[in-house]
Design a protein around this motif. Structure first.
Motif, PDB file in Angstrom:
ATOM      1  N   UNK A 121       0.819  -1.201   0.000  1.00  0.00           N
ATOM      2  CA  UNK A 121       0.000   0.000   0.000  1.00  0.00           C
ATOM      3  C   UNK A 121       0.862   1.263   0.000  1.00  0.00           C
ATOM      4  N   UNK A 122       0.506   2.212  -0.856  1.00  0.00           N
ATOM      5  CA  UNK A 122       1.167   3.518  -0.888  1.00  0.00           C
ATOM      6  C   UNK A 122       0.377   4.580  -0.135  1.00  0.00           C
ATOM      7  N   UNK A 123      -0.692   4.160   0.526  1.00  0.00           N
ATOM      8  CA  UNK A 123      -1.491   5.124   1.280  1.00  0.00           C
ATOM      9  C   UNK A 123      -0.751   5.558   2.543  1.00  0.00           C
ATOM     10  N   UNK A 124      -1.009   6.769   2.983  1.00  0.00           N
ATOM     11  CA  UNK A 124      -0.383   7.271   4.209  1.00  0.00           C
ATOM     12  C   UNK A 124      -1.058   6.614   5.413  1.00  0.00           C
ATOM     13  N   UNK A 125      -0.289   5.816   6.143  1.00  0.00           N
ATOM     14  CA  UNK A 125      -0.769   5.152   7.359  1.00  0.00           C
ATOM     15  C   UNK A 125      -0.063   5.776   8.554  1.00  0.00           C
ATOM     16  N   UNK A 126      -0.759   5.879   9.677  1.00  0.00           N
ATOM     17  CA  UNK A 126      -0.211   6.553  10.856  1.00  0.00           C
ATOM     18  C   UNK A 126      -0.308   5.679  12.108  1.00  0.00           C
ATOM     19  N   UNK A 127       0.499   6.029  13.104  1.00  0.00           N
ATOM     20  CA  UNK A 127       0.426   5.319  14.385  1.00  0.00           C
ATOM     21  C   UNK A 127      -0.943   5.462  15.047  1.00  0.00           C
ATOM     22  N   UNK A 128      -1.632   6.570  14.829  1.00  0.00           N
ATOM     23  CA  UNK A 128      -2.968   6.751  15.419  1.00  0.00           C
ATOM     24  C   UNK A 128      -4.007   5.833  14.782  1.00  0.00           C
ATOM     25  N   UNK A 129      -3.617   5.135  13.707  1.00  0.00           N
ATOM     26  CA  UNK A 129      -4.542   4.198  13.053  1.00  0.00           C
ATOM     27  C   UNK A 129      -4.563   2.818  13.711  1.00  0.00           C
ATOM     28  N   UNK A 130      -3.577   2.539  14.550  1.00  0.00           N
ATOM     29  CA  UNK A 130      -3.486   1.195  15.142  1.00  0.00           C
ATOM     30  C   UNK A 130      -4.698   0.878  16.009  1.00  0.00           C
ATOM     31  N   UNK A 131      -5.065   1.780  16.916  1.00  0.00           N
ATOM     32  CA  UNK A 131      -6.182   1.515  17.832  1.00  0.00           C
ATOM     33  C   UNK A 131      -7.493   1.292  17.082  1.00  0.00           C
ATOM     34  N   UNK A 186      -8.868  -1.338   1.517  1.00  0.00           N
ATOM     35  CA  UNK A 186      -9.915  -1.871   0.645  1.00  0.00           C
ATOM     36  C   UNK A 186     -10.695  -0.762  -0.055  1.00  0.00           C
ATOM     37  N   UNK A 187     -10.290   0.485   0.194  1.00  0.00           N
ATOM     38  CA  UNK A 187     -10.918   1.673  -0.411  1.00  0.00           C
ATOM     39  C   UNK A 187     -12.368   1.841   0.017  1.00  0.00           C
ATOM     40  N   UNK A 188     -12.638   1.416   1.265  1.00  0.00           N
ATOM     41  CA  UNK A 188     -13.969   1.606   1.822  1.00  0.00           C
ATOM     42  C   UNK A 188     -14.047   2.871   2.672  1.00  0.00           C
ATOM     43  N   UNK A 189     -12.904   3.545   2.829  1.00  0.00           N
ATOM     44  CA  UNK A 189     -12.879   4.833   3.525  1.00  0.00           C
ATOM     45  C   UNK A 189     -11.925   5.752   2.790  1.00  0.00           C
ATOM     46  N   UNK A 225      -7.702   8.355  14.417  1.00  0.00           N
ATOM     47  CA  UNK A 225      -7.132   7.519  13.375  1.00  0.00           C
ATOM     48  C   UNK A 225      -8.193   6.850  12.520  1.00  0.00           C
ATOM     49  N   UNK A 226      -7.721   6.078  11.533  1.00  0.00           N
ATOM     50  CA  UNK A 226      -8.587   5.390  10.588  1.00  0.00           C
ATOM     51  C   UNK A 226      -8.401   3.880  10.694  1.00  0.00           C
ATOM     52  N   UNK A 227      -9.388   3.133  10.216  1.00  0.00           N
ATOM     53  CA  UNK A 227      -9.287   1.689  10.089  1.00  0.00           C
ATOM     54  C   UNK A 227      -8.458   1.391   8.842  1.00  0.00           C
ATOM     55  N   UNK A 228      -7.247   0.887   9.033  1.00  0.00           N
ATOM     56  CA  UNK A 228      -6.324   0.686   7.912  1.00  0.00           C
ATOM     57  C   UNK A 228      -6.802  -0.381   6.943  1.00  0.00           C
ATOM     58  N   UNK A 229      -7.522  -1.377   7.440  1.00  0.00           N
ATOM     59  CA  UNK A 229      -8.026  -2.425   6.554  1.00  0.00           C
ATOM     60  C   UNK A 229      -9.073  -1.843   5.603  1.00  0.00           C
ATOM     61  N   UNK A 230     -10.013  -1.079   6.145  1.00  0.00           N
ATOM     62  CA  UNK A 230     -11.027  -0.440   5.299  1.00  0.00           C
ATOM     63  C   UNK A 230     -10.393   0.544   4.326  1.00  0.00           C
TER      64      UNK A 230
END
Length: 460
Positions: free
Chosen positions: A342-352, A377-380, A369-374
């Protein structure tokens, strides 16, 4: 006949959906293991293109799951980043900005371990907790194996009086936890290695496991481009001082080519030691027959400069400091995510929020943060940028810095001195040229200044 066919079709559709719903309801909740390394920069991993370091087990995890190629932390220092990981919030919201502040009782109840426990998970913690000093919440956990200190040492004395390396001690505790909790209620185990963090001291050192002390000894470590003295000399006076911790720690570890070689080798040796524990963990999950329903998440708590810009350590907004390895792996992941880069920007605040969502637990509204799985999957919605903040200590030891990191540009402002940096990270990935005073980039600078003001308010 037509009416009968329609009726039979409707009945089939109804029973099919009831069956699917029942299967979904009966599917056991996944076990979740979160692995955290300390001061682990993004490119110190084979899967991220490093051809020297040996991390076959972590690379295999990445091959079976999602490898986030652009993962970052919102604050590059252990205590703040760990608070952000546990809570899903920026420093500006969780307010933990030093090594002594603990989670309040209310704030602790909103961390992912506490929420999972409330939802029926067994929860464990192994290694370095790293948030607070006086009231480390050991009683929250069903299994707790961590020193009640801010920074554990590498060489620990076990119950038999023998010395055991911290990484090996973590591995032993993982084995014990799985033996006790596997196959019963769903569990969430959080594991925090000290490696590859230096052992603080004057000078700092890197105590490695005996069996790895000769690893990489015949390997030549390339010197980074920005190790050239001209990059350190280009900093403003408030930054270019021997009182700067990044420079102070650079001297005993990177001041000569020989020191640079040995420091990076030791750093890599400690990471390979972690990789061995990860391999043993995966093997035990298979042996216990719970690997099919266990998700493993791996990341570093912040990055680390290994001589770049004449610095050692993290803190500042450079890629080496704020960018980390991150992997989500597990047989129960959506098949579309297996081997995904994945080339999307993922952050530590996304873990929880990711862990809570995987467990089917509601994410508190205050989580940022965001749900990294969603997201994968381009659901968010994807991120285009994020706010960076590091306000611990201040000048001259650690000048305070805030800014905006976008996909192609980076804006950093040293807030005590009103000094700005602007980097075109797409075309200048090593951040060699500060464009803040370049007239050709005035529009971009103004745009990021405005974005900085907006984000600074939004993260509170």
């Amino acid at each position: 006949m037509k009416r009968t066919a329609i009726l039979l079709s409707a009945v089939y559709f109804l029973f099919y959906n009831i069956s699917c719903f029942a299967q979904q309801k009966s599917k056991p909740r996944p076990n979740i293991i979160f692995l955290l390394t300390d001061d682990h920069r993004w490119d110190a991993l084979g899967a991220m293109g490093n051809r020297i370091i040996q991390t076959p087990n972590l690379d295999a995890l990445a091959g079976r799951g999602i490898l986030f190629k652009r993962a970052y932390v919102t604050t590059a220092i252990c205590c703040v980043s760990r608070a952000s990981i546990l809570s899903g919030k920026y420093e500006s919201r969780h307010k933990i900005n030093d090594f002594s502040t603990d989670f309040s009782k209310q704030a602790l109840s909103e961390t992912y371990p506490a929420l999972l426990k409330k939802a029926g998970y067994k929860i464990g913690f192994i290694g370095k907790f790293g948030v607070g000093a006086q009231n480390i919440p050991d009683t929250l956990f069903d299994y707790f194996a961590a020193e009640k200190t801010g920074q554990p040492v590498y060489e620990l004395k076990n119950k038999s009086g023998n010395i055991i390396h911290h990484t090996d001690s973590v591995g032993k505790d993982i084995t014990q936890f799985l033996g006790q909790f596997a196959g019963k209620e769903p569990f969430c185990l959080s594991v925090s290695f000290k490696a590859p963090h230096e052992l603080d001291g004057n000078p700092p050192t890197y105590p490695v496991q005996q069996r790895y002390r000769d690893l990489y000894k015949n390997v030549s470590i390339p010197e980074p481009l920005t190790a050239d003295p001209k990059y350190w000399n280009s900093f403003p006076d408030f930054f270019r001082t021997d009182q700067n911790i990044g420079r102070d720690r650079w001297k005993p570890l990177f001041a000569t080519p020989e020191l640079h070689q040995e420091t990076v080798r030791n750093y890599y040796r400690l990471i390979t030691g972690v990789d061995e524990v990860v391999g043993n963990l995966v093997a035990q999950l298979k042996e216990l027959r719970i690997d099919e329903n266990t998700i493993i998440i791996f990341m570093g708590d912040n990055g680390f400069s290994l001589g770049e810009h004449g610095l050692e350590g993290k803190w500042f907004g450079y890629e080496e400091s704020i960018r980390v390895p991150m992997i989500i792996s597990g047989a129960s992941l959506n098949k579309k995510l297996k081997g995904k880069k994945s080339d999307q920007i993922a952050l530590n605040i996304d873990i929880a929020p990711t862990i809570l969502s995987l467990a089917g637990v509601a994410v508190p509204q205050a989580v940022q943060g965001k749900n990294l799985v969603e997201m994968t999957l381009k659901k968010s919605e994807n991120r285009d940028d994020f706010f960076y903040e590091h306000t611990y200590l201040g000048s001259p030891r650690l000048p305070k810095v805030e800014g905006v990191v976008s996909r192609d540009f980076k804006y950093m402002k040293y807030i005590e001195h009103d000094y700005e940096e602007l980097y075109d990270t797409k075309n200048d990935p090593h951040e060699t040229t500060n464009l803040a005073k370049n007239e050709a980039y005035k529009a971009k600078l103004d745009q990021l200044r405005q974005r900085y003001g907006t984000l600074k308010e939004s993260v509170k």
